[in-house]
Write a protein that holds these residues in place. Structure first.
Motif, PDB file in Angstrom:
ATOM      1  N   TYR A   8     -41.414  91.957 -35.737  1.00  0.00           N
ATOM      2  CA  TYR A   8     -41.530  91.660 -34.343  1.00  0.00           C
ATOM      3  C   TYR A   8     -39.841  91.853 -33.611  1.00  0.00           C
ATOM      4  O   TYR A   8     -39.767  92.387 -32.571  1.00  0.00           O
ATOM      5  CB  TYR A   8     -41.628  90.079 -34.178  1.00  0.00           C
ATOM      6  CG  TYR A   8     -41.844  89.468 -32.841  1.00  0.00           C
ATOM      7  CD1 TYR A   8     -43.005  89.667 -32.037  1.00  0.00           C
ATOM      8  CD2 TYR A   8     -40.518  89.205 -32.122  1.00  0.00           C
ATOM      9  CE1 TYR A   8     -42.788  89.201 -30.603  1.00  0.00           C
ATOM     10  CE2 TYR A   8     -40.618  88.731 -30.900  1.00  0.00           C
ATOM     11  CZ  TYR A   8     -41.575  88.636 -30.090  1.00  0.00           C
ATOM     12  OH  TYR A   8     -41.672  88.405 -28.892  1.00  0.00           O
ATOM     13  N   THR A  56     -44.359  90.856 -40.011  1.00  0.00           N
ATOM     14  CA  THR A  56     -44.353  90.321 -38.753  1.00  0.00           C
ATOM     15  C   THR A  56     -43.214  89.526 -38.407  1.00  0.00           C
ATOM     16  O   THR A  56     -42.405  89.589 -37.315  1.00  0.00           O
ATOM     17  CB  THR A  56     -45.637  89.795 -38.185  1.00  0.00           C
ATOM     18  OG1 THR A  56     -46.759  90.734 -38.576  1.00  0.00           O
ATOM     19  CG2 THR A  56     -45.486  89.380 -36.585  1.00  0.00           C
ATOM     20  N   GLY A  57     -42.969  88.700 -39.530  1.00  0.00           N
ATOM     21  CA  GLY A  57     -41.903  87.716 -39.273  1.00  0.00           C
ATOM     22  C   GLY A  57     -41.132  87.948 -40.583  1.00  0.00           C
ATOM     23  O   GLY A  57     -41.363  88.806 -41.465  1.00  0.00           O
ATOM     24  N   GLY A 101     -36.288  87.024 -30.884  1.00  0.00           N
ATOM     25  CA  GLY A 101     -36.763  86.905 -31.973  1.00  0.00           C
ATOM     26  C   GLY A 101     -35.669  87.392 -33.117  1.00  0.00           C
ATOM     27  O   GLY A 101     -34.700  88.110 -32.921  1.00  0.00           O
ATOM     28  N   ALA A 157     -44.991  93.650 -33.365  1.00  0.00           N
ATOM     29  CA  ALA A 157     -44.544  94.286 -34.698  1.00  0.00           C
ATOM     30  C   ALA A 157     -45.103  95.761 -35.063  1.00  0.00           C
ATOM     31  O   ALA A 157     -44.598  96.355 -35.743  1.00  0.00           O
ATOM     32  CB  ALA A 157     -44.408  93.191 -35.651  1.00  0.00           C
ATOM     33  N   SER A 185     -48.463  80.164 -33.472  1.00  0.00           N
ATOM     34  CA  SER A 185     -48.777  81.550 -32.871  1.00  0.00           C
ATOM     35  C   SER A 185     -49.972  81.402 -32.227  1.00  0.00           C
ATOM     36  O   SER A 185     -50.093  81.773 -30.767  1.00  0.00           O
ATOM     37  CB  SER A 185     -49.044  82.507 -33.846  1.00  0.00           C
ATOM     38  OG  SER A 185     -49.276  83.971 -33.174  1.00  0.00           O
ATOM     39  N   ALA A 213     -48.867  85.676 -39.873  1.00  0.00           N
ATOM     40  CA  ALA A 213     -49.063  86.043 -38.281  1.00  0.00           C
ATOM     41  C   ALA A 213     -49.825  86.948 -37.630  1.00  0.00           C
ATOM     42  O   ALA A 213     -50.385  87.091 -36.744  1.00  0.00           O
ATOM     43  CB  ALA A 213     -47.567  86.005 -37.891  1.00  0.00           C
ATOM     44  N   SER A 260     -37.048  90.811 -38.617  1.00  0.00           N
ATOM     45  CA  SER A 260     -38.577  90.777 -38.871  1.00  0.00           C
ATOM     46  C   SER A 260     -39.217  92.110 -38.123  1.00  0.00           C
ATOM     47  O   SER A 260     -38.455  92.842 -37.140  1.00  0.00           O
ATOM     48  CB  SER A 260     -38.999  89.439 -38.006  1.00  0.00           C
ATOM     49  OG  SER A 260     -38.748  89.481 -36.553  1.00  0.00           O
ATOM     50  N   SER A 316     -48.334  88.875 -28.191  1.00  0.00           N
ATOM     51  CA  SER A 316     -48.667  88.408 -29.463  1.00  0.00           C
ATOM     52  C   SER A 316     -47.557  89.125 -30.603  1.00  0.00           C
ATOM     53  O   SER A 316     -47.332  90.026 -30.600  1.00  0.00           O
ATOM     54  CB  SER A 316     -50.054  88.534 -30.086  1.00  0.00           C
ATOM     55  OG  SER A 316     -50.417  90.090 -30.326  1.00  0.00           O
ATOM     56  N   TRP A 317     -47.272  88.360 -31.653  1.00  0.00           N
ATOM     57  CA  TRP A 317     -46.157  88.800 -32.498  1.00  0.00           C
ATOM     58  C   TRP A 317     -46.627  90.147 -33.283  1.00  0.00           C
ATOM     59  O   TRP A 317     -45.827  91.030 -33.412  1.00  0.00           O
ATOM     60  CB  TRP A 317     -45.818  87.713 -33.642  1.00  0.00           C
ATOM     61  CG  TRP A 317     -45.414  86.597 -33.035  1.00  0.00           C
ATOM     62  CD1 TRP A 317     -44.919  86.224 -31.620  1.00  0.00           C
ATOM     63  CD2 TRP A 317     -45.354  85.096 -33.449  1.00  0.00           C
ATOM     64  NE1 TRP A 317     -44.590  84.820 -31.518  1.00  0.00           N
ATOM     65  CE2 TRP A 317     -44.831  84.284 -32.695  1.00  0.00           C
ATOM     66  CE3 TRP A 317     -45.625  84.791 -34.771  1.00  0.00           C
ATOM     67  CZ2 TRP A 317     -44.491  82.977 -32.909  1.00  0.00           C
ATOM     68  CZ3 TRP A 317     -45.428  83.285 -35.375  1.00  0.00           C
ATOM     69  CH2 TRP A 317     -45.007  82.379 -34.258  1.00  0.00           C
ATOM     70  N   GLY A 330     -39.228  81.633 -36.602  1.00  0.00           N
ATOM     71  CA  GLY A 330     -40.076  82.109 -35.251  1.00  0.00           C
ATOM     72  C   GLY A 330     -39.223  82.814 -34.482  1.00  0.00           C
ATOM     73  O   GLY A 330     -37.856  82.845 -34.591  1.00  0.00           O
ATOM     74  N   PRO A 331     -40.004  83.581 -33.670  1.00  0.00           N
ATOM     75  CA  PRO A 331     -39.077  84.623 -32.580  1.00  0.00           C
ATOM     76  C   PRO A 331     -38.339  83.880 -31.775  1.00  0.00           C
ATOM     77  O   PRO A 331     -37.031  84.323 -31.262  1.00  0.00           O
ATOM     78  CB  PRO A 331     -40.345  85.252 -31.930  1.00  0.00           C
ATOM     79  CG  PRO A 331     -41.547  84.506 -32.103  1.00  0.00           C
ATOM     80  CD  PRO A 331     -41.507  83.753 -33.337  1.00  0.00           C
TER      81      PRO A 331
END
Length: 394
Positions: A227, A176-177, A221, A280, A88, A52, A225, A275-276, A196-197
């Motif tokens: 994020y 990020t994830g 989310g 993050a 994403s 991501a 993670s 955006s993730w 995913g978030p």
């Protein structure tokens, strides 16, 4: 592992591989091949790790199966690009990123597509066989028919980076994830988190906040993670500002980091580009506040530790990697920026403490090679197994 091969025999000799190759949507990125002279004996493998935040592709020389893998592993070229998670950025943008980074790696290595023996794309957002088949179909349009193609979730490459290409054990990614992914030696697999978030799980921090959860500022989310951690921190700032939550050092630290003067400005900053990876990127600020003793930041990180440990335990128990009595040893590969140690807060260490209480056989591994190299090792190992099977069928 999803694969694509147009033949049931050994790859066609290179002297016969003169078929024209499609340029696909980004035809101009392959123009370098028209001017490049590649030795006839050049053979390479591409390994790609797409997440991501960024996408990395390495080009490595193909090692004959009769030879041991060299140490250190040779990398001819490395290319990096942006996000390639289709969930994403959308499928078109993801494909463009993947094709561009592969072309860049081949260009830097002085190779072309005809020199490629195998490719492994390990990409976040590949969660179902339909995702794999869609990417394989697209890849087949790009590469000659002799190239063996493999598509996996990026977690699989991360596992392979710690096990030198062997698919056995569990990997925990927290960047990020986040995702936990496991494999048994007989090919069974399982995963936890990584949805995913929007489909993340919410933990103990929400007990500090009695208001109804809304899909904004950290409430959409996974708390484990990058994020999720950063988004919860943003939520804490907003709650402290409007009186729904306790005072926190996160307010001054995040505002200073972003160059903002008021928590009210966080709303505009967040929605300007949600955006993730951008969200993050605030994780180091949260860790610094926790290091400084901020209770809210510490609670957020403690919750992340519990969620990460829970994901690993879920995968290990489903696959029985720990054996019937829970005592068997298994590799636990740990990857991602969230797991990097800070002055006081070592999230990876805290996660292992939680896991070891129930799964004493967990053997933590911090990979010495990056996941893109793990993807290349997956391609090499898978190609080797396929060729051996073909030999036995004759």
């Amino acid at each position: 592992m999803a694969t694509a091969s147009d033949t049931e025999h050994q790859p066609t000799p290179r002297s016969q591989q003169q078929e024209p190759m499609k340029r696909h949507r980004n035809g101009e990125i392959w123009d370098f091949e028209d001017e490049m002279v590649v030795p006839s004996n050049r053979q390479v493998i591409l390994g790609l790790d797409g997440g991501a935040t960024s996408t990395v592709c390495v080009c490595m020389p193909f090692v004959p199966f009769s030879d041991p893998l060299p140490n250190p592993l040779p990398v001819l070229a490395r290319a990096i690009a942006g996000c390639s998670n289709h969930n994403s950025v959308g499928e078109m943008a993801a494909r463009e990123t993947l094709e561009e980074v592969m072309a860049d790696a081949l260009l830097k290595s002085g190779s072309n597509r005809s020199a490629v023996r195998a490719v492994c794309l390990a990409v976040s957002g590949v969660n179902h066989p339909t995702d794999q088949r869609r990417i394989l179909s697209w890849l087949r349009d790009i590469f000659p028919s002799h190239v063996r193609l493999y598509v996996q979730n990026d977690a699989v490459a991360a596992l392979a980076s710690g096990t030198m290409g062997k698919l056995h054990g569990c990997v925990l990614i927290a960047g990020t994830g986040t995702i936990a992914y496991g494999f048994t030696e007989d090919g069974r697999e399982a995963r936890a988190a990584g949805a995913g978030p929007v489909l993340g799980d919410w933990g103990r921090y929400t007990s500090l906040c009695t208001a109804k959860k809304q899909p904004l500022m950290g409430e959409d989310g996974s708390t484990s993670s990058g994020y999720g951690i950063a988004a919860l921190a943003l939520t804490a700032v907003i709650r402290a500002h409007d009186g729904r939550g306790p005072h926190t050092k996160l307010t001054s630290s995040i505002l200073h980091h972003l160059g903002l003067s008021s928590p009210d400005e966080l709303i505009g900053w967040t929605y300007a580009d949600p955006s993730w990876a951008r969200i993050a990127a605030l994780v180091p600020v949260v860790v610094s506040c926790a290091d400084a003793g901020d209770e809210v930041a510490n609670t957020i990180l403690q919750d992340a530790v519990q969620e990460l440990a829970l994901s690993v335990k879920a995968v290990v128990r489903r696959l029985r990697l720990c054996g019937e009595d829970g005592q068997d040893s298994f590799p636990l590969v740990m990857v991602g920026g969230v797991l990097e140690a800070n002055e006081r807060w070592d999230i990876a260490k805290e996660v292992m403490n939680c896991i070891s209480k129930d799964l004493p056989g967990a053997h933590p591994i911090r990979p010495k090679v990056e996941p893109a190299v793990g993807a290349a090792l997956l391609a090499w190992n898978s190609f080797m197994k396929e060729c051996h099977k073909e030999v036995y069928r004759r």
